[in-house]
Design a protein around this motif. Structure first.
Motif, PDB file in Angstrom:
ATOM      1  N   MET A   1      -9.815 -14.141   2.190  1.00 54.76           N
ATOM      2  CA  MET A   1      -8.668 -13.315   2.530  1.00 54.76           C
ATOM      3  C   MET A   1      -9.139 -12.012   3.169  1.00 54.76           C
ATOM      4  N   ILE A   2      -8.495 -11.622   4.225  1.00 54.82           N
ATOM      5  CA  ILE A   2      -8.741 -10.310   4.827  1.00 54.82           C
ATOM      6  C   ILE A   2      -7.586  -9.411   4.409  1.00 54.82           C
ATOM      7  N   TRP A   3      -7.916  -8.325   3.734  1.00 51.48           N
ATOM      8  CA  TRP A   3      -6.910  -7.393   3.241  1.00 51.48           C
ATOM      9  C   TRP A   3      -6.447  -6.480   4.372  1.00 51.48           C
ATOM     10  N   SER A   4      -5.167  -6.190   4.396  1.00 55.97           N
ATOM     11  CA  SER A   4      -4.582  -5.277   5.375  1.00 55.97           C
ATOM     12  C   SER A   4      -4.286  -3.950   4.684  1.00 55.97           C
ATOM     13  N   VAL A   5      -4.882  -2.878   5.207  1.00 61.84           N
ATOM     14  CA  VAL A   5      -4.728  -1.549   4.613  1.00 61.84           C
ATOM     15  C   VAL A   5      -4.157  -0.603   5.657  1.00 61.84           C
ATOM     16  N   TYR A   6      -3.017  -0.011   5.329  1.00 61.00           N
ATOM     17  CA  TYR A   6      -2.371   0.960   6.225  1.00 61.00           C
ATOM     18  C   TYR A   6      -2.780   2.362   5.807  1.00 61.00           C
ATOM     19  N   LEU A   7      -3.292   3.147   6.737  1.00 57.73           N
ATOM     20  CA  LEU A   7      -3.768   4.505   6.481  1.00 57.73           C
ATOM     21  C   LEU A   7      -2.757   5.516   7.015  1.00 57.73           C
ATOM     22  N   SER A   8      -1.961   6.054   6.121  1.00 58.16           N
ATOM     23  CA  SER A   8      -0.874   6.968   6.483  1.00 58.16           C
ATOM     24  C   SER A   8      -1.255   8.417   6.197  1.00 58.16           C
ATOM     25  N   GLY A   9      -0.580   9.319   6.885  1.00 57.25           N
ATOM     26  CA  GLY A   9      -0.700  10.734   6.524  1.00 57.25           C
ATOM     27  C   GLY A   9      -1.431  11.575   7.537  1.00 57.25           C
TER      28      GLY A   9
ATOM     29  N   GLN B   1      -8.831  -5.076   7.139  1.00 59.44           N
ATOM     30  CA  GLN B   1      -8.378  -4.681   8.471  1.00 59.44           C
ATOM     31  C   GLN B   1      -7.504  -3.458   8.288  1.00 59.44           C
ATOM     32  N   PHE B   2      -7.778  -2.405   9.036  1.00 60.83           N
ATOM     33  CA  PHE B   2      -7.035  -1.159   8.915  1.00 60.83           C
ATOM     34  C   PHE B   2      -6.007  -1.012  10.027  1.00 60.83           C
ATOM     35  N   SER B   3      -4.909  -0.360   9.702  1.00 62.45           N
ATOM     36  CA  SER B   3      -3.920   0.045  10.702  1.00 62.45           C
ATOM     37  C   SER B   3      -3.460   1.442  10.344  1.00 62.45           C
TER      38      SER B   3
ATOM     39  N   THR C   1       6.827  -1.619  10.354  1.00 57.77           N
ATOM     40  CA  THR C   1       6.230  -2.935  10.545  1.00 57.77           C
ATOM     41  C   THR C   1       4.850  -3.013   9.892  1.00 57.77           C
ATOM     42  N   LEU C   2       4.031  -1.982  10.102  1.00 56.12           N
ATOM     43  CA  LEU C   2       2.671  -2.005   9.557  1.00 56.12           C
ATOM     44  C   LEU C   2       2.655  -1.818   8.047  1.00 56.12           C
ATOM     45  N   ILE C   3       3.544  -0.988   7.505  1.00 53.34           N
ATOM     46  CA  ILE C   3       3.619  -0.846   6.051  1.00 53.34           C
ATOM     47  C   ILE C   3       4.063  -2.160   5.421  1.00 53.34           C
ATOM     48  N   GLU C   4       5.055  -2.801   6.003  1.00 59.83           N
ATOM     49  CA  GLU C   4       5.525  -4.070   5.442  1.00 59.83           C
ATOM     50  C   GLU C   4       4.451  -5.151   5.498  1.00 59.83           C
ATOM     51  N   ALA C   5       3.584  -5.110   6.505  1.00 62.97           N
ATOM     52  CA  ALA C   5       2.518  -6.103   6.627  1.00 62.97           C
ATOM     53  C   ALA C   5       1.304  -5.772   5.761  1.00 62.97           C
TER      54      ALA C   5
ATOM     55  N   ALA D   1       6.841   2.767   1.169  1.00 67.59           N
ATOM     56  CA  ALA D   1       5.915   1.785   0.606  1.00 67.59           C
ATOM     57  C   ALA D   1       6.296   1.470  -0.843  1.00 67.59           C
ATOM     58  N   ALA D   2       6.672   2.483  -1.604  1.00 70.94           N
ATOM     59  CA  ALA D   2       7.089   2.259  -2.987  1.00 70.94           C
ATOM     60  C   ALA D   2       8.346   1.396  -3.032  1.00 70.94           C
ATOM     61  N   ALA D   3       9.295   1.672  -2.150  1.00 71.71           N
ATOM     62  CA  ALA D   3      10.531   0.886  -2.099  1.00 71.71           C
ATOM     63  C   ALA D   3      10.255  -0.563  -1.715  1.00 71.71           C
ATOM     64  N   ARG D   4       9.193  -0.795  -0.946  1.00 68.87           N
ATOM     65  CA  ARG D   4       8.804  -2.155  -0.542  1.00 68.87           C
ATOM     66  C   ARG D   4       7.841  -2.784  -1.557  1.00 68.87           C
ATOM     67  N   ASN D   5       7.601  -2.077  -2.659  1.00 74.38           N
ATOM     68  CA  ASN D   5       6.743  -2.554  -3.750  1.00 74.38           C
ATOM     69  C   ASN D   5       5.295  -2.773  -3.300  1.00 74.38           C
ATOM     70  N   LYS D   6       4.815  -1.899  -2.417  1.00 77.10           N
ATOM     71  CA  LYS D   6       3.433  -1.966  -1.943  1.00 77.10           C
ATOM     72  C   LYS D   6       2.537  -1.152  -2.869  1.00 77.10           C
ATOM     73  N   PRO D   7       1.338  -1.637  -3.175  1.00 73.37           N
ATOM     74  CA  PRO D   7       0.388  -0.815  -3.920  1.00 73.37           C
ATOM     75  C   PRO D   7       0.009   0.409  -3.080  1.00 73.37           C
ATOM     76  N   ILE D   8       0.067   1.578  -3.703  1.00 77.79           N
ATOM     77  CA  ILE D   8      -0.191   2.837  -2.989  1.00 77.79           C
ATOM     78  C   ILE D   8      -1.377   3.549  -3.613  1.00 77.79           C
ATOM     79  N   ILE D   9      -2.278   4.013  -2.739  1.00 75.90           N
ATOM     80  CA  ILE D   9      -3.339   4.930  -3.126  1.00 75.90           C
ATOM     81  C   ILE D   9      -3.004   6.243  -2.436  1.00 75.90           C
ATOM     82  N   VAL D  10      -2.868   7.308  -3.215  1.00 74.34           N
ATOM     83  CA  VAL D  10      -2.574   8.629  -2.659  1.00 74.34           C
ATOM     84  C   VAL D  10      -3.867   9.436  -2.680  1.00 74.34           C
ATOM     85  N   MET D  11      -4.071  10.237  -1.640  1.00 74.39           N
ATOM     86  CA  MET D  11      -5.244  11.095  -1.577  1.00 74.39           C
ATOM     87  C   MET D  11      -4.818  12.522  -1.249  1.00 74.39           C
ATOM     88  N   HIS D  12      -5.217  13.447  -2.112  1.00 76.36           N
ATOM     89  CA  HIS D  12      -4.969  14.876  -1.882  1.00 76.36           C
ATOM     90  C   HIS D  12      -5.826  15.703  -2.812  1.00 76.36           C
TER      91      HIS D  12
END
Length: 150
Positions: free
Chosen positions: A1-9, A31-33, A73-77, A101-112
């Motif tokens: 499996m190739i994991w899809s990770v969206y990098l937001s912020g 794979q990052f987006s 689209t990218l968050i949902e994927a 992402a939370a509303a779509r039940n996606k696992p979230i990692i927050v960085m700050h």
């Protein structure tokens, strides 16, 4: 499996490259987006493609809607969404992405950093991990993707 990770912020530092390079160095199957990180292009895409607006509200509105096509689209994927809040600017879009992402039940990692702890307490509560550095994000990805600590 190739994991899809969206990098937001935050777009004013090289944190995305640090995460991507760290994951590559570990050989993680990922794979990052990301959103469009060219600030001017992101702000002006709506009027550049659909035509000028005299009112700044509509100028921004067109751009926000076009950017939302990509972001949603990218968050949902994504299998995982990483949301970075930087020190210099208030990233309202990052907070929105975390909520989406939370509303779509996606696992979230927050960085700050520590300076945002209080302001982001609700965002942190929705996250499955809260990190302070790109290196910590890479180690979280290593653990969840490869199942390894060392």
């Amino acid at each position: 499996m190739i994991w899809s990770v969206y990098l937001s912020g935050e777009i004013h530092s090289n944190w995305r490259q640090e995460v991507e390079q760290g994951a590559e160095a570990l050989g993680l199957a990922v794979q990052f987006s990301a959103p469009v990180t060219d600030h001017a292009a992101s702000d002006d895409c709506g009027v550049a493609i659909l035509g000028a607006e005299d009112d700044k509200f509509w100028h921004d509105h067109k751009g926000a809607q076009m950017n939302a096509i990509r972001t949603r689209t990218l968050i949902e994927a994504a299998d995982i969404v990483v949301v970075r809040f930087g020190e210099k600017y208030k990233q309202w879009n990052a907070a929105f992405d975390a909520g989406y992402a939370a509303a779509r039940n996606k696992p979230i990692i927050v960085m700050h950093g520590d300076d945002h702890q209080h302001a982001l307490k609700e965002v942190d509560a929705a996250a499955l991990a809260v990190a302070q550095t790109p290196a910590q994000v890479v180690q979280i990805l290593k653990y969840v993707i490869a199942g390894k600590l060392a």
